[in-house]
Design a protein around this motif. Sequence first.
Motif, mmCIF file in Angstrom:
data_model
loop_
_atom_site.group_PDB
_atom_site.id
_atom_site.type_symbol
_atom_site.label_atom_id
_atom_site.label_comp_id
_atom_site.label_asym_id
_atom_site.label_seq_id
_atom_site.Cartn_x
_atom_site.Cartn_y
_atom_site.Cartn_z
ATOM 1 N N ILE A 190 11.036 4.520 -17.914
ATOM 2 C CA ILE A 190 10.018 5.119 -17.043
ATOM 3 C C ILE A 190 9.691 4.204 -15.871
ATOM 4 N N LYS A 191 9.557 2.910 -16.146
ATOM 5 C CA LYS A 191 9.197 1.979 -15.075
ATOM 6 C C LYS A 191 10.323 1.832 -14.060
ATOM 7 N N VAL A 192 11.554 1.744 -14.553
ATOM 8 C CA VAL A 192 12.682 1.641 -13.624
ATOM 9 C C VAL A 192 12.774 2.899 -12.765
ATOM 10 N N LEU A 193 12.608 4.052 -13.389
ATOM 11 C CA LEU A 193 12.690 5.319 -12.658
ATOM 12 C C LEU A 193 11.565 5.433 -11.633
ATOM 13 N N ALA A 194 10.329 5.133 -12.061
ATOM 14 C CA ALA A 194 9.169 5.256 -11.158
ATOM 15 C C ALA A 194 9.248 4.250 -10.018
ATOM 16 N N VAL A 214 -5.232 5.411 -20.620
ATOM 17 C CA VAL A 214 -5.190 3.966 -20.871
ATOM 18 C C VAL A 214 -3.749 3.503 -21.064
ATOM 19 N N PHE A 215 -2.954 4.251 -21.849
ATOM 20 C CA PHE A 215 -1.545 3.899 -22.008
ATOM 21 C C PHE A 215 -0.836 3.859 -20.650
ATOM 22 N N ALA A 216 -1.155 4.824 -19.798
ATOM 23 C CA ALA A 216 -0.535 4.873 -18.473
ATOM 24 C C ALA A 216 -0.904 3.643 -17.654
ATOM 25 N N MET A 217 -2.162 3.230 -17.746
ATOM 26 C CA MET A 217 -2.597 2.020 -17.043
ATOM 27 C C MET A 217 -1.838 0.794 -17.549
ATOM 28 N N LEU A 218 -1.713 0.692 -18.863
ATOM 29 C CA LEU A 218 -1.048 -0.465 -19.456
ATOM 30 C C LEU A 218 0.416 -0.548 -19.025
ATOM 31 N N VAL A 219 1.102 0.604 -19.014
ATOM 32 C CA VAL A 219 2.531 0.625 -18.692
ATOM 33 C C VAL A 219 2.769 0.420 -17.200
ATOM 34 N N SER A 220 1.836 0.856 -16.357
ATOM 35 C CA SER A 220 2.054 0.813 -14.905
ATOM 36 C C SER A 220 2.054 -0.597 -14.335
ATOM 37 N N PHE A 242 0.796 -1.225 0.000
ATOM 38 C CA PHE A 242 0.000 0.000 0.000
ATOM 39 C C PHE A 242 0.830 1.277 0.000
ATOM 40 N N VAL A 243 2.128 1.188 0.290
ATOM 41 C CA VAL A 243 2.993 2.358 0.175
ATOM 42 C C VAL A 243 3.808 2.263 -1.120
ATOM 43 N N GLY A 244 4.628 1.208 -1.217
ATOM 44 C CA GLY A 244 5.446 1.050 -2.417
ATOM 45 C C GLY A 244 4.619 0.883 -3.674
ATOM 46 N N GLY A 245 3.587 0.021 -3.604
ATOM 47 C CA GLY A 245 2.737 -0.224 -4.768
ATOM 48 C C GLY A 245 1.976 1.009 -5.196
ATOM 49 N N PHE A 246 1.391 1.715 -4.226
ATOM 50 C CA PHE A 246 0.628 2.930 -4.559
ATOM 51 C C PHE A 246 1.524 3.986 -5.192
ATOM 52 N N LEU A 247 2.699 4.216 -4.595
ATOM 53 C CA LEU A 247 3.601 5.230 -5.142
ATOM 54 C C LEU A 247 4.051 4.869 -6.550
ATOM 55 N N GLN A 248 4.332 3.578 -6.775
ATOM 56 C CA GLN A 248 4.764 3.147 -8.115
ATOM 57 C C GLN A 248 3.679 3.403 -9.146
ATOM 58 N N ILE A 249 2.448 3.009 -8.840
ATOM 59 C CA ILE A 249 1.334 3.223 -9.772
ATOM 60 C C ILE A 249 1.116 4.717 -10.001
ATOM 61 N N PHE A 250 1.113 5.480 -8.924
ATOM 62 C CA PHE A 250 0.848 6.922 -9.018
ATOM 63 C C PHE A 250 1.909 7.626 -9.869
ATOM 64 N N ILE A 251 3.195 7.335 -9.604
ATOM 65 C CA ILE A 251 4.280 7.991 -10.341
ATOM 66 C C ILE A 251 4.268 7.574 -11.810
ATOM 67 N N THR A 252 4.044 6.289 -12.075
ATOM 68 C CA THR A 252 4.025 5.809 -13.463
ATOM 69 C C THR A 252 2.859 6.406 -14.235
ATOM 70 N N LEU A 253 1.681 6.414 -13.624
ATOM 71 C CA LEU A 253 0.514 7.002 -14.286
ATOM 72 C C LEU A 253 0.771 8.460 -14.649
ATOM 73 N N GLY A 254 1.296 9.227 -13.690
ATOM 74 C CA GLY A 254 1.544 10.645 -13.940
ATOM 75 C C GLY A 254 2.547 10.866 -15.048
ATOM 76 N N ALA A 255 3.644 10.099 -15.035
ATOM 77 C CA ALA A 255 4.703 10.280 -16.037
ATOM 78 C C ALA A 255 4.209 9.917 -17.433
ATOM 79 N N VAL A 256 3.512 8.784 -17.570
ATOM 80 C CA VAL A 256 3.071 8.334 -18.898
ATOM 81 C C VAL A 256 1.976 9.244 -19.451
ATOM 82 N N VAL A 257 1.043 9.663 -18.611
ATOM 83 C CA VAL A 257 -0.015 10.580 -19.078
ATOM 84 C C VAL A 257 0.605 11.875 -19.575
#
Length: 675
Positions: free
Chosen positions: A307-311, A118-124, A88-103
């Motif tokens: 992006i995924k490695v960075l996020a 949708v692209f952000a969801m797929l990549v996250s 709930f901390v690591g997972g949430f932050l990863q999804i949140f950061i990836t979504l923001g960056a890809v969007v």
Amino acid sequence: MHDFNFLTPLVIIFGISVLVVFLLGKLKVPSIIGFLIAGVFLGPHGLQLVSDVELVELMAEIGVILLLFTIGLEFSLRHIYALRKSIFVGGFLQIFITLGAVVLISMLFGIKYNTAIVFAMLVSLSSTAIVLKILLERAEMESPHGRITVGVLIFQDLSAVLFILAIPLLSEAGSNRQLADVIFVLLKSFFIVGIVLVSAHWLIPKALDEIAKTRKRELFVISIMFLCLGAAFFTYKLGLSLALGAFLAGLIISESNYAYQATSDVLPFKESFNALFFVSIGMLLNVNFLFAHYINILLIVAAIIFIKVLACNLAIYILIRNLRIALHSSIILAQVGEFSFVLSISALKESILNNTYYQVFLASAIITMVLTPFLISMSSQISKWVTSKKSRQRLEQMRTHTKETKPKEEKKHETDKKDEGKKTDHVIIVGFGINGKNLASVLKELDIPYVILELNISTVNKMRDSGQPIYFGDGTSMEILHKVNIEKARVLVVTIPDPVGMRNIVQTAKAMNPHVYIVVRTRFMAEVEALHEMGADEVIPEEFETSIEIFSRVLKYFHMPPTLIKSYAERIRQDHYRIFTKKDTHARLIYGAVALMPGQESKMYLVEEGSFFDDNQFQEIKISYDLGYCIVAVKRQYKLIMNPDANFIFKKDDKLYAIGDTDSLNRLDELVKSP
């Protein structure tokens, strides 16, 4: 006569799956990658062994239902609770950061907001199936990076359920809906979740109780499959996805008393479900499109991984404050996941993705999955290389310079804290699990100085408050080992459940202090030889220590002398447990036992035809322990007989293994020879 042409693709898929699993198993490559590649070449855009695209898409849907059901079965609310911080901390932050960056990046390239989301969801999302399989094979599930990776994957899978619900709302029809319609969809979703919770606690367990009472396994299996398909059909009729219903059905059963039985009945077919889904997905990829746009696709693949490695790295570093483990975990999570294929199919049907975007995603996702085994195999070396660069040393110097500007009182307090770790002739314990705690208790009782390194910050804070000399730090770091004075340490004990980490610690510590005595606890025998070669003085594999304890108790039951049992166990340890792994086990047992007896020698004799031993019974041969020798084993052709009893009859060409002093062995030599 019925037309059974629909069976053709199924026969081809499962036939190819058999070949792929067999070949890739020998190469130690995850079968999922082979399924994707096989699908690419077999499909309508490859060799055209399967050309019906609609049938392929239908099979992919069936594969999704079965795959998501097995994933739901493997979920456990108790497991989620145990990893709650990582989830709930690591997972949430990863999804949140990836979504923001890809969007943000997608909209900069002129992509519409709903498609960008949708692209952000797929990549996250990352591949739970591939990553868990590789981590299990590498015995890294319980390592720090393994536990964090699993936590992030669980949150991603939970997020995928929400993403599935969000896809219809992002479509053109969904965007034109009134607020009341959106609220209705959300209420409908909560209603389904409520049904799941009620079913998990009351309805399904009672139904399975009655079914189990019949003691008919076939009825139980049919019932499980009915729940899977029925839940998928139910959610589909309510306007949601088939995959969501299948996942929820698996989750319901996973919380019942029959979870283990259901898992044992269904999971053996999981590889078949994987084959059906991933081969079908591979078939949907247009190879001509891939070759026509390969430069752009490779750039997108590189962007996804970056992006995924960075996020992931940022999210996990915020959680654990350790760059090496954060980077190690983020490289493991750098691919696109199987849930993303489910979302992409749904987005294509809702016209959020056009066919071009869909093909770009398929090609990019499949390539990231194919690269996953290679990225994971290099993740340890990459993370170690990056975290040992001079840039980090310069950063450390900058931090030191900053600290020098602090007030004198604050500097004095920090200096005092540093000096706590500057012990000499002390023991350094890396990892404060059960073994680390037990060792610390003994050392404290005996007033032996020690310091502890631990990566769990909550454990560090708790144990520091209780008076333990514990520090937050990564034992693979030269700087951290220097701060706990490895140069003056007497013993280093490594108890972490991380095969890669323990190797790095042993190498680094031995380079900094060649005289330090290193004791390593490992879970697997495969690590013993490598750790000894790297400089470990003692390697204790849990698997074989358990074996020693078992045979010690068995020998004790047979009234073997305690000193002999203890000596033999010690001999096995000194030989690095080779007796359990080498093919000459019998000879090692015999000569090992001889070596434990002071003043005794060992010799092997061949019984010759016509000798005193030939065709004679043991009890009739005038051999006594008082004469100074005894026969401990006889080898007849390929069979070894340990401790032959009094009724044993010797035959010519028997090989005798005997122990005794020199004179007695010489007398025995005369008895086995022909007159």
